[in-house]
Write an enzyme that holds these catalytic residues in place. Structure first.
Site, PDB file in Angstrom:
ATOM      1  NE  ARG A  38      -4.249  -1.585   1.761  1.00 58.42           N
ATOM      2  CZ  ARG A  38      -5.269  -1.771   2.570  1.00 58.42           C
ATOM      3  NH1 ARG A  38      -5.251  -1.283   3.787  1.00 58.42           N
ATOM      4  NH2 ARG A  38      -6.330  -2.424   2.156  1.00 58.42           N
ATOM      5  CE  LYS A 193     -19.934 -13.062   6.746  1.00 59.13           C
ATOM      6  NZ  LYS A 193     -20.529 -12.370   7.863  1.00 59.13           N
ATOM      7  N   GLY A 346      -9.384  -7.949   0.209  1.00 58.86           N
ATOM      8  CA  GLY A 346      -8.222  -7.914   1.101  1.00 58.86           C
ATOM      9  C   GLY A 346      -7.474  -9.236   1.140  1.00 58.86           C
ATOM     10  N   GLY A 369     -12.722  -3.697   0.595  1.00 60.29           N
ATOM     11  CA  GLY A 369     -14.154  -3.404   0.586  1.00 60.29           C
ATOM     12  C   GLY A 369     -14.550  -2.354  -0.444  1.00 60.29           C
TER      13      GLY A 369
HETATM   14  P1  ADP Z   1     -11.561 -11.021   0.407  1.00 59.08           P
HETATM   15  O1  ADP Z   1     -10.980 -10.345   1.634  1.00 59.08           O
HETATM   16  O2  ADP Z   1     -10.501 -11.362  -0.596  1.00 59.08           O
HETATM   17  O3  ADP Z   1     -12.712 -10.255  -0.171  1.00 59.08           O
HETATM   18  P2  ADP Z   1     -13.263 -12.664   1.998  1.00 59.08           P
HETATM   19  O4  ADP Z   1     -13.050 -11.708   3.112  1.00 59.08           O
HETATM   20  O5  ADP Z   1     -14.593 -12.708   1.389  1.00 59.08           O
HETATM   21  O6  ADP Z   1     -12.139 -12.431   0.872  1.00 59.08           O
HETATM   22  O7  ADP Z   1     -12.983 -14.157   2.464  1.00 59.08           O
HETATM   23  C1  ADP Z   1     -11.770 -14.568   3.030  1.00 59.08           C
HETATM   24  C2  ADP Z   1     -12.028 -15.670   4.005  1.00 59.08           C
HETATM   25  O8  ADP Z   1     -12.781 -16.715   3.416  1.00 59.08           O
HETATM   26  C3  ADP Z   1     -10.756 -16.315   4.488  1.00 59.08           C
HETATM   27  O9  ADP Z   1     -10.587 -16.004   5.858  1.00 59.08           O
HETATM   28  C4  ADP Z   1     -10.967 -17.804   4.269  1.00 59.08           C
HETATM   29  O10 ADP Z   1     -10.534 -18.587   5.362  1.00 59.08           O
HETATM   30  C5  ADP Z   1     -12.470 -17.877   4.133  1.00 59.08           C
HETATM   31  N1  ADP Z   1     -12.894 -19.089   3.420  1.00 59.08           N
HETATM   32  C6  ADP Z   1     -12.591 -19.481   2.172  1.00 59.08           C
HETATM   33  N2  ADP Z   1     -13.112 -20.687   1.888  1.00 59.08           N
HETATM   34  C7  ADP Z   1     -13.774 -21.089   3.000  1.00 59.08           C
HETATM   35  C8  ADP Z   1     -14.516 -22.250   3.354  1.00 59.08           C
HETATM   36  N3  ADP Z   1     -14.680 -23.258   2.499  1.00 59.08           N
HETATM   37  N4  ADP Z   1     -15.063 -22.311   4.588  1.00 59.08           N
HETATM   38  C9  ADP Z   1     -14.882 -21.296   5.445  1.00 59.08           C
HETATM   39  N5  ADP Z   1     -14.198 -20.173   5.185  1.00 59.08           N
HETATM   40  C10 ADP Z   1     -13.648 -20.069   3.980  1.00 59.08           C
HETATM   41 MG    MG Z   2     -11.936  -9.905   3.480  1.00 62.68          MG
END
Ligand code: ADP
Ligand code: MG
Length: 391
Positions: A38, A193, A346, A369
């Site tokens: 960053r 999620k 993130g 986000g």
């Molecule tokens: P980003 O930050 O890239 O947008 P998210 O915050 O949506 O991604 O998701 C990241 C999280 O998703 C990680 O902490 C990871 O452990 C969790 N994750 C990925 N696959 C699974 C799964 N099958 N069951 C539970 N958690 C999961």
């Molecule tokens: Mg995230």
């Protein structure tokens, strides 16, 4: 982009307040910066201003530490010049004196904005105190632009406000994939999620040729298709949304791929017992923790055909090494493509950076986000307040 940038105004000799996003991850014990992406991402803006002999005043929030700015040293190394830190926590005459001492090309870093509750409250008095330090305001903090804070929104009421080069790049890339992506265009979606990603999925579906779903959210889609998913993370209140999205994809001719096999575990821990099974064979007391090898193959085959790929969300619980294979395989695959590859989120950006593949992607958004909101069609307050390009 219809906003003015630092290239559109005269900055030479001016006092320029740059809101950066230096909210870098730190080692909890040592306080050392573990990923300086960053800070690096804002260097083009800072160097542009230094080269034109602007007097540069940087400010940022830093979420975790209770203490003082830690970015000074790293920034100073990266710029190859001194960076002063305004020694006072509160803004006012003392900091204004520090600013007066600046010569063209000097850099001053203000203390962590999070010291001031007025920052997040978007208090006009605080925005004015920031504005008094400068002649021009520059937003280069894309990752904070969805927040209506004083240093993002309030300050623009009192100074001419323009975009920095990083903010401009973020907007151009994300606008580009929304407006005219090269086809075939795929979205690779994962992460914990669905609820975080609904607006992105809804807003991009109509532009996609292909939607690949892995990660935790795949379980909700599988359940909506009546598969048994055992103890996997399921959002029961999103089953209808998942069903609706799959129906809409079918109607619009968007190929929607779900995992065909998965890595399952009896608990989410490095000591867990692990198996690979077809999605038809998930035992009731096990949970999905990653996509399986056949899914990696089918996703890879699909993505190799694409000219644009947007990736958000890890394919599994990548924080545990033995559940990281799907995520790492997708990172390597995207890095090998000639397509336009854009990574947002993130965790996803963290994986790509940790694997030293960030340079192999077309763009890794610093936005977290903010990038999801932008792609979800939301207007970000920190962008809205910037001066419009006329004509
Ligand atoms: P980003 O930050 O890239 O947008 P998210 O915050 O949506 O991604 O998701 C990241 C999280 O998703 C990680 O902490 C990871 O452990 C969790 N994750 C990925 N696959 C699974 C799964 N099958 N069951 C539970 N958690 C999961
Ligand atoms: Mg995230």
């Amino acid at each position: 982009m219809n906003k003015l940038t630092i290239r559109d105004i005269e900055v030479g000799g001016k006092r320029v307040l740059v809101r950066a996003d230096f909210n870098v991850p730190l080692n909890e014990n040592t306080g050392v910066i573990t990923d300086d992406s960053r800070i690096r991402a804002t260097l083009p803006t800072i160097k542009y201003l230094i080269d034109r002999k602007a007097r540069v005043i940087l400010c940022s929030h830093l979420g975790r530490p209770k203490g003082r700015v830690v970015e000074k040293l790293r920034l100073s190394q990266l710029l190859g010049q001194r960076v002063e830190v305004a020694p006072h926590r509160s803004l006012g005459p003392e900091v204004e004196k520090e600013v007066e001492k600046l010569k063209g090309g000097d850099v001053l870093l203000l203390e962590n904005l999070r010291f001031h509750p007025e920052e997040e409250e978007n208090a006009p008095s605080f925005a004015q105190a920031l504005a008094r330090l400068a002649d021009i305001y520059v937003n280069d903090a894309f990752g904070a632009s969805h927040r209506a804070h004083a240093s993002i929104v309030g300050v623009a009421n009192y100074l001419p406000a323009v975009a920095g080069l990083l903010l401009e790049k973020e907007i151009k890339v994300l606008e580009g994939i929304l407006a005219n992506p090269a086809h075939p265009f795929a979205e690779l979606a994962g992460g914990a999620k669905i609820s975080d990603k609904i607006t992105v999925l809804e807003n991009t579906l109509g532009k996609l040729d292909c939607l690949l779903i892995g990660g935790g959210m795949a379980a909700t889609f599988l359940k909506a298709k009546s598969y048994q998913v055992g103890l996997s993370l399921v959002e029961d209140d999103k089953l209808d949304f998942a069903a609706k999205l799959m129906k809409e994809a079918a109607e619009r001719g968007v190929r929607l791929l779900l995992p065909v096999d998965v890595v399952i575990a009896d608990k989410v821990s490095a000591e867990a017992r692990v198996r690979v099974v077809s999605v038809e064979e998930i035992p009731t007391d096990w949970r999905i923790v990653d996509i399986g090898p056949q899914t990696i193959d089918s996703f890879s085959e699909e993505l190799r055909r694409c000219k644009t790929v947007f990736w958000n969300g890890p394919m599994g619980v990548y924080e545990i090494a033995k559940f990281a294979q799907g995520t790492q395989a997708m990172a390597k695959l995207l890095a090998s493509l000639k397509a336009t590859t854009v990574v947002g989120g993130g965790s996803t950006a963290e994986v790509v950076t940790a694997m030293k593949l960030a340079d192999k992607m077309s763009f890794v958004s610093t936005g977290g986000g903010a990038s999801l909101r932008f792609l979800g069609g939301e207007r970000l307050p920190g962008i809205e307040v910037l001066l419009e390009r006329k004509g």
